[in-house]
Design an enzyme around this catalytic site. Structure first.
Site, PDB file in Angstrom:
ATOM      1  N   SER A 187     -41.681 -36.080  95.886  1.00 31.70           N
ATOM      2  CA  SER A 187     -42.935 -36.058  96.645  1.00 31.70           C
ATOM      3  C   SER A 187     -43.052 -37.338  97.472  1.00 31.70           C
ATOM      4  CB  SER A 187     -44.117 -35.976  95.685  1.00 31.70           C
ATOM      5  OG  SER A 187     -45.324 -36.205  96.391  1.00 31.70           O
ATOM      6  N   TYR A 189     -50.401 -37.207  88.997  1.00 36.57           N
ATOM      7  CA  TYR A 189     -49.350 -36.592  89.809  1.00 36.57           C
ATOM      8  C   TYR A 189     -48.363 -37.642  90.305  1.00 36.57           C
ATOM      9  CZ  TYR A 189     -47.065 -33.993  93.555  1.00 36.57           C
ATOM     10  OH  TYR A 189     -46.127 -33.408  94.362  1.00 36.57           O
TER      11      TYR A 189
END
Ligand code: ZN
Length: 657
Positions: free
Chosen positions: A541, A554
């Site tokens: 990510s 996250y």
């Protein structure tokens, strides 16, 4: 045998050629008659040519078409007259024959006519049907097969001894058929090959085939050689995926390319493999010579691949003198293994090929056991099989080569693959020729792609036993694992640290981090056995280099995964396993981002939807397929010297650059 003819269905196929299409499909529907491109059919039709003269055209099955799904363009239109003349030649090589058949076509775009075209031409009937019916083969492939066929059919069929298919067979039939046919003749049996029927219309020819094969089945029933029962297979007591992956590695090394290896362990295959006389039964050869192209002449009994290779080279050396031109040896790896613990193992360059080998092998087992009940299975001598395995036309195909997709014979596993980036990764891998195991918690995964090279497994990736079961299922279906794409993950709703509960933190860590450790650890022995070296791609990510407020769990989980991947790259490099990461950002064509969510986020930033979607340095939209293509490329030759890399795919992000 039952006729599948249906008047209403038949009416949908008008004209002589339409009727030919219809009954060809009826034959193709019954796998005990024809399998995978086997068998062929034809019809002779009078047509005016460009000069207004009437010519008889033989519409004969084109190569590359399957009877079950054939359409009118699948029949090659060949002028009958030159074919009949060819049948009077003493000698015609296969390449010459293929050339003559092509030159006699009335449509230059038609497929190559079947190698049995001249034989179809020389039979004086409008419709001709040819199959390799199991029941006929079970009877002809015995010591006194000819006498049995005579006993069953009397003078209703002409019997042709075995010769090599192609011109030699056409030549022999053109001689023997007229000399032996009479007013009762409705068919022709080719010993150790198959059966022909014919008729004035499509239905008559088709139903004669059904009737003739039905008589063979009745004969087998009468001789207690029809019904075969198998005791239930005992279940496996332990996982065997590492053994399977090692076996696939050895087969791939022997073949010279990665292979798909499918294990079929059930009542039929295990009880066959465990018969005390298995060496005699399986050591005879294939049912019909054309099977050799898929299965090779003999299966490997047990798992001694090196011994099989040595025996294959010996067989090639002993028989290569049969050809007038120099031959190139095919790869010496077996395509069929019969093993008392594994049952039947089938090998192919692709999952589809391995499935074809399975079908043929199951029919082979049934036919061999029936012939054994009749007194003993007897296949053709090795030399006759060699002639078909190494005939000119097949060697020419080999010389021509043809490019295969880069991941042909390799196996990829993708997590979270029912939608979004995961699904796109599956598509990118399939497009590159890989077989794919797709994991998802969504049950739709099981039916996502209905094809031989896809296995969808419903799986909660946080359940370690479920992950192991998925790896085990993948190894049984395809043989091992070459590429692992870690994609499954969650992006929880925005929560500041001050109100982030430990339970929510744990949930995110568990799914985004812990599950990937478990899968990497359990997949490692399989990746290590990958014929071309294992590859792991992590879908990371942008949050790793550039985290965002409200995404603590996250961002932390993805950052930890990033470190895990870097350590894996260091630890596994010596095993030839490459581990690389992509960092996507703002991929909006996933289930997460509905149109409403995108619209409201765009509004939040005071941007149009379009501007919001392309809010990056390059002003481009980043789609799931872009990420998937990058992930797949990382498994390919371009990245063969790269491990431990992190590549952004985000259109350029000013915080990352
Ligand atoms: Zn045939």
């Amino acid at each position: 045998m039952k006729s599948l003819w249906n008047d209403a269905e038949a009416a949908q196929f008008p004209g002589d050629l339409g009727q030919r299409v219809y009954t060809s499909r009826l034959l193709g529907r019954d796998k005990t008659l024809v399998m995978h491109g086997g068998g062929n059919t034809s019809v002779k039709i009078d047509e005016p040519n460009l000069f207004g003269e009437i010519e008889t055209i033989l519409y004969v099955k084109g190569s590359g078409w399957d009877l079950e799904t054939i359409e009118a363009p699948g029949f090659a239109p060949v002028r009958l007259k030159p074919l009949l003349r060819l049948a009077t030649l003493d000698k015609l090589s296969d390449p010459q024959m293929a050339n003559e058949l092509r030159c006699a076509l009335t449509n230059a775009a038609a497929p190559n006519p079947s190698v049995e075209a001249i034989l179809h031409a020389s039979l004086p009937y409008k419709y001709v049907d040819h199959t390799h019916a199991d029941a006929i083969i079970a009877i002809t492939n015995t010591a006194n097969g000819r006498e049995r066929i005579e006993e069953i059919y009397g003078d209703s069929v002409v019997i042709i001894p075995y010769v090599m298919p192609g011109f030699k067979l056409a030549r022999l039939c053109a001689e023997l058929f007229p000399a032996n046919a009479n007013e009762n003749t409705v068919g022709m049996v080719l010993l150790k090959h198959g059966i022909f029927s014919f008729g004035g219309d499509a239905r008559e020819s088709y139903e004669r085939m059904i009737e003739l094969v039905g008589r063979a089945e009745a004969y087998l029933q009468k001789h207690n050689a029809w019904t075969i029962t198998f005791p239930d297979a005992p279940p496996l007591e332990k996982p065997i995926r590492e053994e399977l992956a090692a076996l696939r590695r050895e087969l791939s090394d022997t073949a010279g390319f990665p292979v798909i290896m499918a294990t079929h362990r059930d009542a039929q295959t295990l009880s066959y493999a465990r018969r005390p006389d298995i060496a005699t039964l399986a050591g005879q050869g294939p049912l019909t010579p054309d099977h050799v192209l898929n299965t090779k002449r003999l299966p490997l009994l047990g798992r001694d691949v090196a011994a099989y290779k040595a025996a294959y080279i010996e067989y090639f050396e002993a028989n290569k003198g049969r050809s007038e031109s120099p031959l190139t040896m095919l790869d010496p790896a077996p395509r069929v293994l019969i093993d008392p613990e594994l049952g039947l193992v089938t090998v192919g360059r692709t999952a589809k090929q391995a499935a074809v080998v399975e079908d043929i092998s199951r029919h082979t087992i049934d036919v061999i056991l029936r012939a054994t009940q009749l007194g003993g299975y007897q296949a053709l001598p090795a030399g006759d099989i060699f002639d078909v395995e190494y005939w000119d036309l097949e060697q020419a195909k080999l010389r021509a080569g043809g490019k295969t997709p880069p991941f042909t014979g390799e196996i990829a596993l993708v997590t979270g693959s029912a939608s979004g980036i995961g699904k796109a990764c599956v598509q990118a891998m399939l497009a590159r020729g890989a077989a794919v195991i797709g994991l998802d918690i969504n049950p739709d995964i099981e039916t996502l792609f209905k094809r031989a090279d896809f296995l969808g497994v419903r799986c909660d990736v946080t359940d370690e036993l479920a992950l192991q079961a998925a790896l085990e299922a993948g190894a049984h279906r395809f043989g091992g694992l070459d590429m692992l794409v870690l994609n499954a993950g969650i992006f929880p709703s925005s929560t500041p640290i001050k109100s982030l509960s430990s339970a929510d933190w744990d949930r995110v860590m568990h799914l985004n981090l812990d599950s990937n450790l478990a899968l990497m650890r359990d997949a490692y022995p399989l990746l290590k056995a990958a014929p071309r070296g294992g590859r792991v791609v992590i879908i990371g990510s942008k949050n790793v280099p550039a985290p965002g407020p409200g995404a603590a769990a996250y961002s932390a989980s993805k950052a930890a995964l990033n470190q895990l991947a870097r350590v894996a790259a260091l630890e596994w490099g010596a095993d030839g396993i490459r581990v690389n990461t992509v960092h996507p950002n703002a991929v909006f064509d996933t289930a997460l981002w509905t149109d409403d969510v995108i619209a409201s986020r765009a509004k939040h930033y005071g941007l149009s939807v379009e501007a919001y979607k392309t809010n990056n340095v390059l002003k481009v939209e980043v789609r799931s397929s872009d990420v998937a293509e990058m992930a797949a490329e990382m498994c390919g030759a371009l990245f063969s010297r790269t491990t431990g890399a992190q590549v952004p795919i985000d259109g350029g992000n000013d915080r990352v650059i």
